[in-house]
Design a protein around this motif. Structure first.
Motif, mmCIF file in Angstrom:
data_model
loop_
_atom_site.group_PDB
_atom_site.id
_atom_site.type_symbol
_atom_site.label_atom_id
_atom_site.label_comp_id
_atom_site.label_asym_id
_atom_site.label_seq_id
_atom_site.Cartn_x
_atom_site.Cartn_y
_atom_site.Cartn_z
ATOM 1 N N LEU A 124 -2.973 10.015 0.628
ATOM 2 C CA LEU A 124 -2.143 9.190 1.511
ATOM 3 C C LEU A 124 -2.516 7.715 1.371
ATOM 4 N N VAL A 125 -3.777 7.416 1.516
ATOM 5 C CA VAL A 125 -4.245 6.033 1.458
ATOM 6 C C VAL A 125 -4.010 5.445 0.070
ATOM 7 N N MET A 126 -4.376 6.196 -0.963
ATOM 8 C CA MET A 126 -4.178 5.715 -2.341
ATOM 9 C C MET A 126 -2.695 5.463 -2.629
ATOM 10 N N SER A 127 -1.848 6.390 -2.192
ATOM 11 C CA SER A 127 -0.413 6.251 -2.456
ATOM 12 C C SER A 127 0.172 5.063 -1.710
ATOM 13 N N ALA A 128 -0.066 5.017 -0.415
ATOM 14 C CA ALA A 128 0.564 3.999 0.427
ATOM 15 C C ALA A 128 0.100 2.584 0.115
#
Length: 188
Positions: A124-128
């Motif tokens: 989630l963090v990496m994508s966003a």
């Protein structure tokens, strides 16, 4: 002999991760599509949103507008397939990385599931904050991709990724008894 055994175990973990990542991405996509349908933004909109990494966001926009007007099932086969393929490839990549990570950790079923959930949060963090903005900049996809999390809604986007992670970890956990029976050094 043990190096070959370990290497083949790591290879199995990566392949298991690819397969599990594709399955987990499908679970994630189904949740996203149901959430979009409930939010009146169009059932297929998440697929079109993902496809906007490669193609213009026109189909996504039309689907959202139709959803808000009461037609939740605007369908464009080619764009939907493209979105599904991009999503499954991304899931496969994240799944393979997860497999390589957990191959080194001798975890039990519960720990694998929790580790999968944590991996979903990392994804989630990496994508966003990294990969989607970088992808948007490189491909010229712009705001629809760079701000995918806020467009989908942070709550929905978060649940999607946590579902991805827990499904991924759960698949590895389900494979654990097979790996132990085969004497494999990794839970894959």
């Amino acid at each position: 002999m043990s190096t070959t055994r370990t290497t083949s175990g790591v290879g199995r973990a990566a392949v298991t991760g690819v397969v599990a990542g594709v399955i987990a991405s499908l679970v994630m996509a189904m949740y996203a599509m149901i959430a979009a349908w409930i939010q009146d933004t169009g059932f297929f909109t998440p697929l079109y949103h993902i496809a906007s990494v490669v193609v213009a966001p026109d189909t996504m926009t039309a689907s959202m507008e139709s959803g808000m007007a009461g037609d939740a099932f605007t369908f464009s086969f080619g764009v939907a397939v493209l979105g599904a393929v991009v999503h499954m490839m991304t899931g496969a990549m994240y799944g393979a990385v997860f497999g390589l990570i957990v191959a080194r950790l001798r975890l039990g079923a519960a720990a694998l599931t929790v580790t999968g959930l944590a991996w979903g949060a990392v994804v989630l963090v990496m994508s966003a904050f990294v990969l989607l903005p970088l992808t948007a900049a490189v491909t010229g996809a712009g705001e629809p991709v760079a701000n995918m999390a806020s467009m989908a809604g942070w709550g929905t986007f978060t649940v999607e990724h946590l579902l991805f992670g827990i499904t991924l970890g759960g698949i590895f956990a389900a494979r654990l008894p097979h790996a132990v029976q085969q004497g494999s050094p990794v839970p894959a």
